[in-house]
Design a protein around this motif. Structure first.
Motif, short mmCIF file in Angstrom:
data_model
loop_
_atom_site.label_atom_id
_atom_site.label_comp_id
_atom_site.label_asym_id
_atom_site.label_seq_id
_atom_site.Cartn_x
_atom_site.Cartn_y
_atom_site.Cartn_z
N GLY A 161 0.81 -1.22 0.00
CA GLY A 161 0.00 0.00 0.00
C GLY A 161 0.84 1.26 0.00
O GLY A 161 0.37 2.32 -0.41
N HIS A 162 2.09 1.14 0.45
CA HIS A 162 2.91 2.34 0.58
C HIS A 162 3.87 2.54 -0.60
O HIS A 162 4.85 3.28 -0.52
CB HIS A 162 3.63 2.35 1.93
CG HIS A 162 2.67 2.44 3.06
ND1 HIS A 162 2.22 3.63 3.55
CD2 HIS A 162 1.99 1.47 3.73
CE1 HIS A 162 1.32 3.40 4.51
NE2 HIS A 162 1.17 2.10 4.64
N PHE A 180 2.84 8.81 6.98
CA PHE A 180 4.26 8.52 6.84
C PHE A 180 4.84 9.08 5.55
O PHE A 180 5.92 9.64 5.53
CB PHE A 180 4.50 7.01 6.88
CG PHE A 180 4.18 6.38 8.19
CD1 PHE A 180 5.12 6.35 9.20
CD2 PHE A 180 2.92 5.84 8.44
CE1 PHE A 180 4.83 5.78 10.44
CE2 PHE A 180 2.62 5.27 9.67
CZ PHE A 180 3.58 5.24 10.66
N HIS A 181 4.12 8.88 4.43
CA HIS A 181 4.71 9.15 3.11
C HIS A 181 3.94 10.16 2.29
O HIS A 181 4.31 10.41 1.14
CB HIS A 181 4.80 7.84 2.31
CG HIS A 181 5.38 6.70 3.09
ND1 HIS A 181 4.64 5.61 3.46
CD2 HIS A 181 6.61 6.50 3.58
CE1 HIS A 181 5.40 4.77 4.14
NE2 HIS A 181 6.60 5.28 4.24
N ALA B 220 16.80 4.82 -5.19
CA ALA B 220 16.20 4.60 -3.87
C ALA B 220 14.68 4.41 -3.96
O ALA B 220 14.11 3.55 -3.28
CB ALA B 220 16.54 5.77 -2.93
N SER B 221 14.01 5.19 -4.81
CA SER B 221 12.57 5.02 -5.01
C SER B 221 12.24 3.60 -5.45
O SER B 221 11.29 2.98 -4.97
CB SER B 221 12.07 5.97 -6.11
OG SER B 221 11.49 7.11 -5.56
N SER B 222 13.05 3.09 -6.38
CA SER B 222 12.77 1.73 -6.85
C SER B 222 13.07 0.72 -5.76
O SER B 222 12.30 -0.23 -5.56
CB SER B 222 13.57 1.44 -8.12
OG SER B 222 14.95 1.31 -7.84
N GLU B 257 15.24 7.74 4.20
CA GLU B 257 14.39 8.94 4.18
C GLU B 257 13.01 8.62 3.61
O GLU B 257 12.00 9.07 4.13
CB GLU B 257 15.04 10.04 3.34
CG GLU B 257 16.21 10.74 4.02
CD GLU B 257 16.99 11.64 3.05
OE1 GLU B 257 18.11 12.04 3.42
OE2 GLU B 257 16.48 11.95 1.95
N LEU B 258 12.99 7.84 2.54
CA LEU B 258 11.72 7.57 1.87
C LEU B 258 10.84 6.62 2.69
O LEU B 258 9.62 6.75 2.69
CB LEU B 258 11.95 6.97 0.48
CG LEU B 258 12.55 7.93 -0.56
CD1 LEU B 258 12.94 7.16 -1.83
CD2 LEU B 258 11.56 9.03 -0.91
#
Lengths: 298, 298
Positions: A161-162, A180-181, B220-222, B257-258
């Motif tokens: 979900g995130h 959180f995001h 990092a996103s991936s 961070e993410l």
């Protein structure tokens, strides 16, 4: 004729507990819904429902698919607890231990989405599909992934979900409501996120409201990422938001648009209406999945 | 002392074929690199390399980890072919069949990223980690996921490089260069995408160039999406772009961070430098993984 073995099953959700006595979808002896209020009240009523079946030795094991976050590490001192939930009163509730001690039966315990994924894989729309995926889009967004016959648990419980997805702030300036995001999938596309935009529950938006195209786009973005990463043989989407059946064709079309024929398979092209589908077990995916959990733990 | 069984292994890449004769990383009898030019020339030189070891009966099986897209469906008439590649001359090349017939040995065949994932899982940084993930960030971006001891293949081969991730066009106006999806992960963060922005190869950008923060953010996103979806117990990142070792601490920090402490595990907090790591087998992950592929097919 042999009588199939009965088990207890609980879908322990944030708004209600669905409790059943069953061996499979064709043999459901009893079922009830208990509102999720305080742990004392809700777990108390849950015990009352199951106690007669335990006393009469009709069931000797219970499966629970529970809302999270959960501690599922058997080596942990808080195994079987709901952990850091924002739901008032439920933080660090030992759902597994309380029911196990009260009823004195074997208890199989997993996340609600894993239980629903297992239910749809065992008896529902994902039957025979390994790997397969179950997603719920409702108050929260989550997913369960069945691979090699059981729900995947890796380093951690899955938290699909995130997911981070593209967010066009020109098209949809809502900043997202995930504490959180912000604008993760759940922060953009869950029921409360829809409510956050329109000040009313999503179910009151008319079918032709332009927001549904945006909503379908977010769901499709996440499905594309799941297809590229998990490669399920079928995807079931449940949950309250997907109760709006017109979303299914919109989501399917957007998945095809986003994949741009890069990933080519008949399931994703002419047969996509059999690839992205609603649950076959209706609102019993989770509780019947809990029956399957209990059976697997035999 | 028993002599370990030798196998042939090929990492068949878009720029070079790495061919080895080995039983494991400690027993590499011979290795060579063959530039990827035409199929005739490259596969011809590959046969020449392996033929003496086949004739002398030192090897009786070959593993191949090959660049794609590939047909890996054993029931298909084009099984073992490279399919719709943009690489000139290689479209619908029967890599598996040509080498199998020329050398007349058993051939195990899989995607290059699956082979590298298996190599790192069997002998490298992901040893003992199931599930585990191998990502490459170079000319292309791809990933292999080992679960229950073998690379996952679901409905399709995994195509993690084409993940949809957030793209802040204010920060990075480059539209992406993926011919299918524009600004998917590969379209934003591969070597050619870096070159597309700066008109020169990424490796010439200085270490303190501000773009590296953007690049690390995409990677990092991936990784966050992979952690939420696949929950690997360890992540190895290889490929030419990640040869810039300073990217590792940047990527690790951005992953933390993410995630915003939503997903809490020591591996993701104080131990993250042991969770996101470079390959332990250096540039032999793929070719040694091909040895592991051949061994598994025994």
């Amino acid at each position: 004729m042999t009588v199939p073995t009965l088990f207890g099953g609980i879908e322990a959700g944030g708004t209600k507990f669905i409790c059943i006595i069953a061996s499979d979808p064709d043999h459901i002896l009893e079922q009830t819904r208990i509102p999720t209020t305080t742990p004392e009240e809700t777990l108390g009523k849950t015990m009352e429902f199951f106690q007669p079946f335990v006393s009469s030795r009709q069931i000797s094991a219970l499966g629970i698919g529970c809302f999270g976050p959960l501690d599922l590490n058997p080596a942990s001192s808080t195994y079987g607890h709901i952990t850091n939930t924002p739901k008032p009163g439920w933080k660090y509730t030992d759902v597994h231990g309380i029911l196990q001690r009260a009823l004195n039966v074997r208890v199989a315990f997993d996340m609600d989405v894993n239980s629903a994924a297992l239910g749809e894989y065992t008896w529902g729309a994902n039957q025979g599909c390994d790997p397969s995926l179950y997603i719920t889009v409702g108050t929260g967004i989550g997913g369960g992934y069945v691979v090699n016959g059981k729900p995947l648990i890796g380093l951690l419980n899955l938290e699909m979900g995130h997911l981070r997805i593209p967010h066009d702030t020109q098209l949809d300036p809502f900043p997202g409501n995930c504490p959180f995001h912000g604008d993760c999938l759940e922060g953009l596309a869950s029921g409360p996120a829809i409510q956050g935009r329109f000040g009313s529950r999503g179910e009151s938006l008319p079918d032709d409201h332009p927001f549904w195209e945006v909503e379908a786009g977010y769901i499709a973005s996440s499905l594309v990422n799941f297809i590229l990463t998990l490669s399920p043989k079928k995807i079931v989407i449940g949950g309250g938001v997907m109760g709006r059946a017109f979303l299914f064709p919109m989501v399917r079309r957007k998945v095809q648009e986003l994949l741009q024929d890069y990933v080519v398979h008949p399931f994703l092209l002419q047969d996509i209406e059999h690839y992205i589908v609603p649950p076959a077990l209706g609102n019993l995916s989770g509780s019947l999945g809990a029956i399957a959990l209990a059976q697997m733990a035999e």
